[in-house]
Design an enzyme around this catalytic site. Structure first.
Site, PDB file in Angstrom:
ATOM      1  N   ARG A  45     -27.757  17.578  27.894  1.00 53.26           N
ATOM      2  CA  ARG A  45     -27.808  16.895  26.791  1.00 53.26           C
ATOM      3  C   ARG A  45     -28.739  17.763  26.012  1.00 53.26           C
ATOM      4  NH1 ARG A  45     -30.175  13.385  22.839  1.00 53.26           N
ATOM      5  NH2 ARG A  45     -28.775  12.226  21.456  1.00 53.26           N
ATOM      6  N   SER A 116     -19.766   5.724  26.647  1.00 54.06           N
ATOM      7  CA  SER A 116     -20.731   4.775  26.131  1.00 54.06           C
ATOM      8  C   SER A 116     -20.164   3.704  25.513  1.00 54.06           C
ATOM      9  CB  SER A 116     -21.600   5.574  25.140  1.00 54.06           C
ATOM     10  OG  SER A 116     -22.573   6.425  25.867  1.00 54.06           O
ATOM     11  N   LYS A 145     -33.288   8.718  21.966  1.00 50.29           N
ATOM     12  CA  LYS A 145     -31.981   8.859  21.021  1.00 50.29           C
ATOM     13  C   LYS A 145     -32.390   8.181  19.799  1.00 50.29           C
ATOM     14  CE  LYS A 145     -26.994   8.524  22.035  1.00 50.29           C
ATOM     15  NZ  LYS A 145     -26.257   8.118  20.717  1.00 50.29           N
TER      16      LYS A 145
END
Length: 221
Positions: A45, A116, A145
């Site tokens: 990521r 997700s 996040k």
């Protein structure tokens, strides 16, 4: 053709999500130490402030991929389907605002696609469209996040399992070794973590402790 469900379950046990900006020490050292500690899947990521771009991002990804392949650990990419295809990554993880799953499947074929989800409706849609696994969270509060949804605990995992839904599930968000057992007890197949491993003083030990909690029932049986 889809990824093997049994293999997916095994891969989800200790799922590391990371990029070059999530680490206290050199990111490649974190990858090596996390592998030594027993991670079973790595999601790259690379985004946010100070994230790598262009050729530097590609070079970093190739180095991470090389280390994962040496140890038989799948590497998947967060969100960027084209990048995942160019890297020949083992799969991709997408959110609700990313490309539709059917389009991703056309491009990536039988590679791993995780989605997700935050409620039963999103979970059902992902399953209907052929997701290989669901990422459910944030289970606990997380600072990793910044655009995370509201904390929901393990309720959705419990709900899906209570209805007899067997799709592989990984819990994510604020999970530590102390909390991993509760996520597994709810019915998850594994836990996804960022800072619990990448920011640990001893990365290998942190990964090992998490894996012990995830697999503790297997050890007993």
């Amino acid at each position: 053709m889809r990824a093997d469900v049994k293999l997916i379950r095994e891969c989800l046990k200790l799922y590391l999500v990371m990029g070059s900006t999530n680490c206290k020490i050199n990111a490649l050292e974190v990858v090596e130490q996390a592998i030594a500690g027993g991670i079973t899947l790595l999601q790259l990521r690379e985004k946010g402030p100070n994230a790598l771009g262009g050729k530097a991002r590609d070079a970093f990804a190739r180095q991470v991929q090389q280390r994962c392949r040496q140890h038989g650990i799948p590497l998947i990419v967060n969100d960027d389907i084209e990048w995942a295809a160019a890297l020949q990554a083992d799969g991709v993880h997408i959110g609700q605002d990313d490309a539709p799953l059917p389009e991703v499947r056309k491009l990536l074929g039988d590679r791993i696609i995780g989605v997700s989800v935050h409620n039963l409706e999103e979970a059902q849609q992902a399953m209907d469209q052929g997701a290989d696994y669901l990422g459910i969270g944030p289970i606990y509060a997380t600072s990793t996040k910044l655009d995370a949804q509201a904390v929901q605990g393990t309720k959705l995992i419990h709900t899906l399992r209570a209805q007899g839904i067997t799709i592989p599930i990984v819990g994510i968000g604020g999970i530590t070794a102390e909390r991993a057992g509760a996520v597994m007890d709810a019915g998850a197949d594994g836990v996804a973590v960022v800072s619990a491993i990448t920011m640990a003083g001893d990365v290998t030990l942190a990964a090992s402790n998490l894996l012990q909690q995830v697999t503790r029932e297997e050890d007993v049986s």
